[in-house]
Design an enzyme around this catalytic site. Structure first.
Site, short mmCIF file in Angstrom:
data_model
loop_
_atom_site.label_atom_id
_atom_site.label_comp_id
_atom_site.label_asym_id
_atom_site.label_seq_id
_atom_site.Cartn_x
_atom_site.Cartn_y
_atom_site.Cartn_z
CD GLU A 230 -7.91 2.44 -1.49
OE1 GLU A 230 -6.82 2.37 -1.17
OE2 GLU A 230 -7.89 3.13 -1.36
CG HIS B 69 -1.94 0.74 1.50
ND1 HIS B 69 -3.30 0.26 0.65
CD2 HIS B 69 -2.36 2.45 1.71
CE1 HIS B 69 -3.99 1.47 0.73
NE2 HIS B 69 -3.30 2.38 1.09
CD GLU C 164 -5.07 5.05 -4.01
OE1 GLU C 164 -4.79 6.24 -3.22
OE2 GLU C 164 -6.79 4.79 -3.76
C1 IDC Z 1 -7.30 7.06 4.33
C2 IDC Z 1 -7.73 6.43 5.57
C3 IDC Z 1 -7.83 7.48 6.54
C4 IDC Z 1 -5.69 7.42 6.40
C5 IDC Z 1 -5.15 7.92 5.42
C6 IDC Z 1 -3.78 7.83 5.41
O1 IDC Z 1 -8.92 6.31 5.00
O2 IDC Z 1 -7.85 7.06 7.82
O3 IDC Z 1 -5.39 8.66 7.42
O4 IDC Z 1 -5.41 6.56 4.63
O5 IDC Z 1 -2.94 8.20 4.79
C7 IDC Z 1 -6.58 6.00 -1.09
C8 IDC Z 1 -5.69 5.05 -0.28
C9 IDC Z 1 -6.37 5.17 1.41
C10 IDC Z 1 -7.28 5.90 2.13
C11 IDC Z 1 -8.58 6.56 0.59
C12 IDC Z 1 -8.44 7.86 1.76
O6 IDC Z 1 -5.54 4.58 -1.02
O7 IDC Z 1 -5.28 4.72 1.78
O8 IDC Z 1 -6.73 5.67 3.19
N1 IDC Z 1 -8.05 6.88 0.11
O9 IDC Z 1 -8.17 8.92 1.78
N2 IDC Z 1 -6.59 6.34 -1.98
C13 IDC Z 1 -7.99 7.01 -2.09
C14 IDC Z 1 -8.29 7.84 -0.64
#
Ligand code: IDC
Length: 640
Positions: free
Chosen positions: A424, A298, A336
């Protein structure tokens, strides 16, 4: 007449008289003999009769045998051929109708209730097919994996009761048709028993065919699953109890293990051995439960996968050695890529990692992330990775933010022949927070279903954010009721056709009190607020991208942009914001956060510490909670 004639006549008469006497004696002797003969004859006849009866008795053992089908007590013994055929037809559509069709033509009465023992002359012909109709005893024909069960038995024993009637007129038909049913029935009947066990038991190894996933039978198949949150933050949900719950109660068939590399994750100070163990445990729980599982490297704030390529290679080498024989394991090699990283960089990284995985595991499906937070599948479609089977490309969306624009990228890529997978997605906005947009989410689902695209929702955790499926105050690991799930969680279970346990009265009341959770209920959603300040050549804007009510407080999702129009870079900046009321936040990204009363202080993340001359930073975001409606009183920008 002469004397001679007279004496002659006398002699003749004398002779006649003595002749008559001997005749009488002879006659009486004959009569006596005849009587004796008759008596003997009667005796002999009686004996013969007796013997004949004994001979007739011999076949009675055979009809007894021919009765055996009924003697087994099968209720179908009295079925008419049509009924029997219908019943068999349930499980043996091809073989049985043939038999059934033959029965009426050869046994015009159509009745098979008559016992063979009633008409002894039928017996010899009835006994012939019996060995055939005895053959289908479930214990004999059923294969070892298919343990004879109740459903088999009646189907098999129907045949013998049909068979006896048939041979009366056409004994040759039955032996050829009768065996067909038993041999087909036992293999066909158990199929529904096997079906519905677990996703992997039913669908086996998945492969990529064209743009789609197909199962072991070559049928199109979609993963519909759930992604964990960061393993370093929410390890408790990597547990068999939770996985079983999402399979059985939510209706999911797959789980994704999101192992962050940055933010205190695998390449940022975490205990690597412990994280790897968590991944392996997760894979093994999923395997035991017959779920598909994605091992997700990730990357996120570490935006370029090449940054930690050496670690990635080592990690996937170990994982693919460990899981090479597994039918249910997917490898997602870069969540990502972002920060302007192009497809060619991602592709070259992917080629190296794929080579290592393929060396160990020739079959597992490998998923490659795409630029711009896995949105640019259209770019990958123009230049896909060659030389390997079972490669897919990730597209991620958050329905509150990504709509037709990203759907059209997906469409372009798929129509160009790229196998796309949504590892995701969320139904809130791209920050993982904000209001849920169910209308857009449903549009996405319909769109993905149309292309048979697989999708896994973000995230299996109880964090205080809209994309967490479980409410923060819920500490359960399974048996979640509606009251335990956030809006996204409730939407998911409905969409997947799952079935949650019933709520208690107390929970129902609590849910009503929550009045819709994120997004408002009857309470008016707070107004958007925004403020811009200028400090020298730097322009700072704090603005709400979303506002909503939670049970006990109001939520303001802010974006912060800092634009440096000067000719010098600014470094180590701090933004101090004073509100009209106390604030707090436990969800912020691309920045550091602290709050004291009405004042919150934002500091940079590593990558935006320096804002170059003529450039800006706009990735920063946060969710602020307050009991009151907020106003921004002042913003102060301090920098070196
Ligand atoms: C977000 C989590 C959040 C955390 C953050 C850390 O929801 O709690 O604090 O990451 O960086 C993604 C990412 C995913 C993200 C999510 C929402 O893959 O890790 O999680 N998101 O922001 N891509 C688009 C959205």
């Amino acid at each position: 007449m002469s004397k001679e004639n007279t004496s002659a006549k006398k002699n003749t008469e004398g002779k006649k008289q003595s002749g008559n006497r001997s005749t009488l004696i002879l006659l009486s002797a004959l009569i006596t003999m005849a009587i004796i003969a008759i008596i003997l004859g009667i005796l002999l006849w009686k004996t013969t009769q007796k013997n004949n009866r004994n001979e007739d008795a011999v076949p009675t053992t055979t009809p007894a045998a021919s009765e055996s089908p009924e003697a087994t007590g099968t209720p179908e013994g009295t079925l008419s051929p049509t009924d029997a055929a219908k019943k068999n037809g349930d499980t043996t559509p091809s073989a049985t109708p043939t038999t059934a069709e033959n029965v009426p033509t050869t046994a015009p009465t159509g009745e098979v209730t008559q016992s063979p023992s009633i008409s002894p002359e039928v017996t010899p012909s009835v006994t012939e097919p019996l060995p055939i109709s005895v053959t289908p005893t479930p214990g004999i024909d059923v294969t070892p994996t298919v343990t004879p069960n109740v459903t088999n038995a009646p189907d098999v024993s129907v045949t013998p009761s049909v068979t006896p009637a048939t041979p009366t007129t056409a004994p040759t038909v039955t032996p050829t048709t009768a065996p067909a049913t038993p041999t087909v029935t036992p293999t066909a009947a158990p199929t529904p028993k096997v079906s519905g066990k677990t996703p992997v038991a039913d669908h086996g190894r998945l492969t990529v065919k064209g743009t789609k996933i197909v199962d072991k039978n070559g049928k199109e198949y979609q993963l519909k699953g759930v992604s964990t949150h960061g393993l370093q933050w929410f390890p408790q949900f990597v547990c068999k109890e939770t996985f079983k719950c999402i399979r059985d109660e939510w209706g999911a068939n797959a789980v994704r293990l999101a192992m962050y590399t940055d933010e205190g994750g695998y390449c940022d100070g975490a205990d690597k051995t412990a994280l790897k163990k968590l991944v392996k445990d997760g894979v093994n729980y999923a395997t035991e439960l017959g779920l598909y599982v994605i091992i997700d490297w990730h990357i996120l704030h570490d935006y370029d996968p090449n940054m930690n390529k050496a670690e990635a290679v080592k990690f996937f080498d170990e994982m693919s050695k460990e899981f090479k024989g597994y039918e249910n394991v997917f490898y997602e090699i870069c969540n990502e890529p972002n920060g302007g990283i192009g497809w060619s960089s991602v592709k070259s990284y992917a080629q190296e990692v794929i080579k290592v995985i393929r060396n160990n595991d020739p079959k597992g499906i490998i998923i490659v992330g795409t630029p711009t937070w896995s949105q640019d599948v259209d770019l990958a479609a123009k230049d896909p990775i060659k030389g390997y089977d079972n490669i897919m490309y990730a597209l991620h969306f958050y329905a509150g933010t990504h709509k037709d624009n990203i759907r059209s990228k997906m469409k372009t890529a798929i129509e160009a022949g790229l196998p796309v997978i949504v590892t995701e997605y969320g139904i809130c906005d791209a920050s993982g927070n904000g209001a849920c947009n169910e209308t857009e989410a449903n549009k996405w689902v319909a769109f993905m279903d149309n292309y048979k695209v697989s999708y896994l929702i973000w995230n299996l955790a109880n964090k205080n954010e809209s994309s967490s499926l479980i409410k923060q105050n819920c500490k359960k690991l399974s048996g979640f009721t509606e009251a335990d799930l956030n809006q996204e969680g409730r939407w998911l279970v409905k969409m997947l056709g799952g079935q949650l346990p019933k709520m208690t009265d107390e929970e129902i009341k609590k849910l009503e009190d929550d009045a819709g959770g994120s997004g408002g209920g009857d309470v008016a959603v707070p107004d958007s607020i925004e403020k811009t300040v200028k400090s020298g050549n730097v322009m700072v804007t704090l603005y709400t991208s979303n506002t909503w009510n939670e049970t006990n407080y109001k939520c303001y999702q802010f974006g912060l942009s800092i634009e440096n129009s000067g000719s010098k870079a600014v470094r180590d900046w701090t933004v101090k914001v004073t509100f009209n009321a106390d604030v707090k936040s436990d969800n912020f990204w691309c920045c550091g956060f602290s709050a004291k009363g009405k004042v919150m202080t934002l500091t940079p993340a590593d990558f935006n510490k320096t804002i170059g001359a003529g450039s800006m930073t706009s990735d920063i975001g946060l969710i602020v909670q307050s009991k009151s409606l907020l106003k921004i009183e002042s913003i102060e920008f301090i920098a070196n």
